[in-house]
Design a protein around this motif. Structure first.
Motif, PDB file in Angstrom:
ATOM      1  N   SER A   1      37.456  38.330  24.412  1.00  0.00           N
ATOM      2  CA  SER A   1      37.297  38.456  22.967  1.00  0.00           C
ATOM      3  C   SER A   1      38.601  38.039  22.305  1.00  0.00           C
ATOM      4  O   SER A   1      39.691  38.150  22.894  1.00  0.00           O
ATOM      5  CB  SER A   1      36.923  39.893  22.575  1.00  0.00           C
ATOM      6  N   PHE A   2      38.477  37.573  21.070  1.00  0.00           N
ATOM      7  CA  PHE A   2      39.599  36.915  20.391  1.00  0.00           C
ATOM      8  C   PHE A   2      39.582  37.345  18.945  1.00  0.00           C
ATOM      9  O   PHE A   2      38.546  37.282  18.269  1.00  0.00           O
ATOM     10  CB  PHE A   2      39.399  35.401  20.520  1.00  0.00           C
ATOM     11  N   TYR A   3      40.740  37.782  18.464  1.00  0.00           N
ATOM     12  CA  TYR A   3      40.843  38.221  17.079  1.00  0.00           C
ATOM     13  C   TYR A   3      42.244  37.957  16.580  1.00  0.00           C
ATOM     14  O   TYR A   3      43.223  38.164  17.308  1.00  0.00           O
ATOM     15  CB  TYR A   3      40.511  39.722  16.974  1.00  0.00           C
ATOM     16  N   ASN A   4      42.345  37.486  15.361  1.00  0.00           N
ATOM     17  CA  ASN A   4      43.651  37.283  14.737  1.00  0.00           C
ATOM     18  C   ASN A   4      44.535  36.373  15.592  1.00  0.00           C
ATOM     19  O   ASN A   4      45.724  36.639  15.795  1.00  0.00           O
ATOM     20  CB  ASN A   4      44.319  38.642  14.518  1.00  0.00           C
ATOM     21  N   ASN A   5      43.896  35.336  16.117  1.00  0.00           N
ATOM     22  CA  ASN A   5      44.600  34.305  16.886  1.00  0.00           C
ATOM     23  C   ASN A   5      45.191  34.784  18.197  1.00  0.00           C
ATOM     24  O   ASN A   5      46.145  34.177  18.699  1.00  0.00           O
ATOM     25  CB  ASN A   5      45.687  33.635  16.041  1.00  0.00           C
ATOM     26  N   GLU A   6      44.622  35.848  18.721  1.00  0.00           N
ATOM     27  CA  GLU A   6      45.064  36.239  20.049  1.00  0.00           C
ATOM     28  C   GLU A   6      43.939  36.936  20.805  1.00  0.00           C
ATOM     29  O   GLU A   6      42.989  37.432  20.196  1.00  0.00           O
ATOM     30  CB  GLU A   6      46.300  37.130  19.978  1.00  0.00           C
ATOM     31  N   ILE A   7      44.070  36.951  22.116  1.00  0.00           N
ATOM     32  CA  ILE A   7      43.093  37.624  22.954  1.00  0.00           C
ATOM     33  C   ILE A   7      43.193  39.122  22.725  1.00  0.00           C
ATOM     34  O   ILE A   7      44.284  39.703  22.786  1.00  0.00           O
ATOM     35  CB  ILE A   7      43.322  37.281  24.438  1.00  0.00           C
ATOM     36  N   SER A   8      42.054  39.766  22.453  1.00  0.00           N
ATOM     37  CA  SER A   8      42.064  41.208  22.271  1.00  0.00           C
ATOM     38  C   SER A   8      41.599  41.933  23.532  1.00  0.00           C
ATOM     39  O   SER A   8      42.085  43.022  23.835  1.00  0.00           O
ATOM     40  CB  SER A   8      41.219  41.626  21.074  1.00  0.00           C
ATOM     41  N   GLU A   9      40.687  41.335  24.262  1.00  0.00           N
ATOM     42  CA  GLU A   9      40.246  41.906  25.535  1.00  0.00           C
ATOM     43  C   GLU A   9      39.833  40.768  26.464  1.00  0.00           C
ATOM     44  O   GLU A   9      39.365  39.732  25.996  1.00  0.00           O
ATOM     45  CB  GLU A   9      39.027  42.823  25.347  1.00  0.00           C
ATOM     46  N   LYS A  10      39.999  40.983  27.741  1.00  0.00           N
ATOM     47  CA  LYS A  10      39.488  40.020  28.701  1.00  0.00           C
ATOM     48  C   LYS A  10      39.010  40.753  29.940  1.00  0.00           C
ATOM     49  O   LYS A  10      39.507  41.838  30.263  1.00  0.00           O
ATOM     50  CB  LYS A  10      40.534  38.972  29.064  1.00  0.00           C
ATOM     51  N   SER A  11      38.045  40.155  30.615  1.00  0.00           N
ATOM     52  CA  SER A  11      37.511  40.774  31.820  1.00  0.00           C
ATOM     53  C   SER A  11      38.291  40.272  33.032  1.00  0.00           C
ATOM     54  O   SER A  11      39.109  39.350  32.937  1.00  0.00           O
ATOM     55  CB  SER A  11      36.027  40.434  31.972  1.00  0.00           C
ATOM     56  N   GLU A  12      37.969  40.864  34.170  1.00  0.00           N
ATOM     57  CA  GLU A  12      38.645  40.434  35.403  1.00  0.00           C
ATOM     58  C   GLU A  12      38.226  39.025  35.811  1.00  0.00           C
ATOM     59  O   GLU A  12      38.891  38.379  36.598  1.00  0.00           O
ATOM     60  CB  GLU A  12      38.360  41.431  36.527  1.00  0.00           C
ATOM     61  N   ILE A  13      37.096  38.565  35.269  1.00  0.00           N
ATOM     62  CA  ILE A  13      36.681  37.177  35.540  1.00  0.00           C
ATOM     63  C   ILE A  13      37.654  36.209  34.889  1.00  0.00           C
ATOM     64  O   ILE A  13      37.947  35.143  35.413  1.00  0.00           O
ATOM     65  CB  ILE A  13      35.265  36.924  34.988  1.00  0.00           C
ATOM     66  N   PHE A  14      38.156  36.583  33.741  1.00  0.00           N
ATOM     67  CA  PHE A  14      39.001  35.694  32.926  1.00  0.00           C
ATOM     68  C   PHE A  14      40.414  35.696  33.494  1.00  0.00           C
ATOM     69  O   PHE A  14      41.319  36.378  32.987  1.00  0.00           O
ATOM     70  CB  PHE A  14      38.982  36.176  31.476  1.00  0.00           C
ATOM     71  N   ASP A  15      40.601  34.911  34.556  1.00  0.00           N
ATOM     72  CA  ASP A  15      41.921  34.863  35.178  1.00  0.00           C
ATOM     73  C   ASP A  15      42.684  33.640  34.673  1.00  0.00           C
ATOM     74  O   ASP A  15      42.318  33.043  33.658  1.00  0.00           O
ATOM     75  CB  ASP A  15      41.770  34.851  36.701  1.00  0.00           C
ATOM     76  N   ASP A  16      43.728  33.259  35.387  1.00  0.00           N
ATOM     77  CA  ASP A  16      44.600  32.171  34.918  1.00  0.00           C
ATOM     78  C   ASP A  16      43.890  30.819  34.858  1.00  0.00           C
ATOM     79  O   ASP A  16      44.423  29.871  34.294  1.00  0.00           O
ATOM     80  CB  ASP A  16      45.810  32.053  35.835  1.00  0.00           C
ATOM     81  N   GLN A  17      42.716  30.750  35.434  1.00  0.00           N
ATOM     82  CA  GLN A  17      41.946  29.511  35.396  1.00  0.00           C
ATOM     83  C   GLN A  17      41.388  29.248  33.981  1.00  0.00           C
ATOM     84  O   GLN A  17      41.078  28.123  33.633  1.00  0.00           O
ATOM     85  CB  GLN A  17      40.796  29.622  36.403  1.00  0.00           C
TER      86      GLN A  17
END
Lengths: 111, 114
Positions: free
Chosen positions: B48-64
């Motif tokens: 999720s993204f808010y105010n031009n930055e990531i607010s939450e990410k899951s463990e799927i969302f890695d450095d890739q």
């Protein structure tokens, strides 16, 4: 942690009723219900907020039992157009947590 | 009624390549999301993204993975060095508030990694 939905699948004849359940082991802020037809995006049905509430939308309604962290979606007098996969999504009551979906309930309405 | 638009609708790429999936959220929405759905499975939260930055990410969302809002309208998901298991439908969504308003989903981009 994802919510648990039941049943996994249900087949109805037109005009029959169905109930889909969604439960969480964590305290919830809100429960969302979406329907997804094959090959399409999920479409919003309704949101229920903590405080316990019940909402209705035509012949589709839902309830949220905050104490039990459970929500149920009620489909009455089902129509062919109700077929699809129903997902509940939950937002936990612990700050900045995202909407997380259950595995879905596949509903098939037949003539 | 305003809608979320995603491009392309289908992307085929070779393993190891980079892809960029594009989304135009609803114009007055402030919260943006990426979800993915492997064929026949549940819709999984990525970021999720808010105010031009990531607010939450899951463990799927890695450095890739990375997300960007390069201008006032687009919201992109970049997947580097794609793997076969990245094949899925990727949905962008937006909402007007964080917890108590519906997510509006785009029609998705079907990513096929060969």
């Amino acid at each position: 942690q994802q919510p648990v939905q039941s049943p996994q699948a249900v087949i109805l004849r037109e005009g029959e009723d169905a109930v889909i359940n969604c439960s969480s082991s964590k305290a919830l802020y809100s429960v969302h219900w979406y329907r997804q037809k094959h090959g399409e995006a999920p479409v919003f049905l309704m949101i229920l907020l903590k405080g316990g509430e019940q909402k209705g939308h035509d012949k589709i309604s839902a309830s949220f039992n905050e104490k039990k962290q459970q929500s149920s979606l009620y489909l009455t007098a089902s129509q062919l157009s109700y077929s699809g996969t129903y997902f509940c999504g939950t937002v936990r009551n612990s700050g900045n947590t995202p909407l997380v979906f259950g595995k879905g309930t596949r509903l098939s309405v037949i003539a | 009624e305003p809608e979320v638009t995603q491009t392309p609708s289908h992307q085929v790429t070779q393993m190891g390549q980079e892809v960029i999936l594009r989304c135009v959220p609803i114009s007055n929405h402030l919260y943006f999301y990426w979800y993915r759905q492997i064929l026949g499975q549940k819709v999984e939260f990525l970021v999720s993204f808010y105010n031009n930055e990531i607010s939450e990410k899951s463990e799927i969302f890695d450095d890739q993975f990375s997300v960007e809002r390069p201008d006032g309208s687009n919201f992109t998901l970049k997947i580097r060095s794609t793997k076969l298991e990245d094949s899925a439908m990727y949905f962008c969504a937006s909402s007007s508030s964080q917890f108590n308003s519906p997510l509006h989903f785009g029609n998705g981009t079907r990513l096929t990694v060969t």
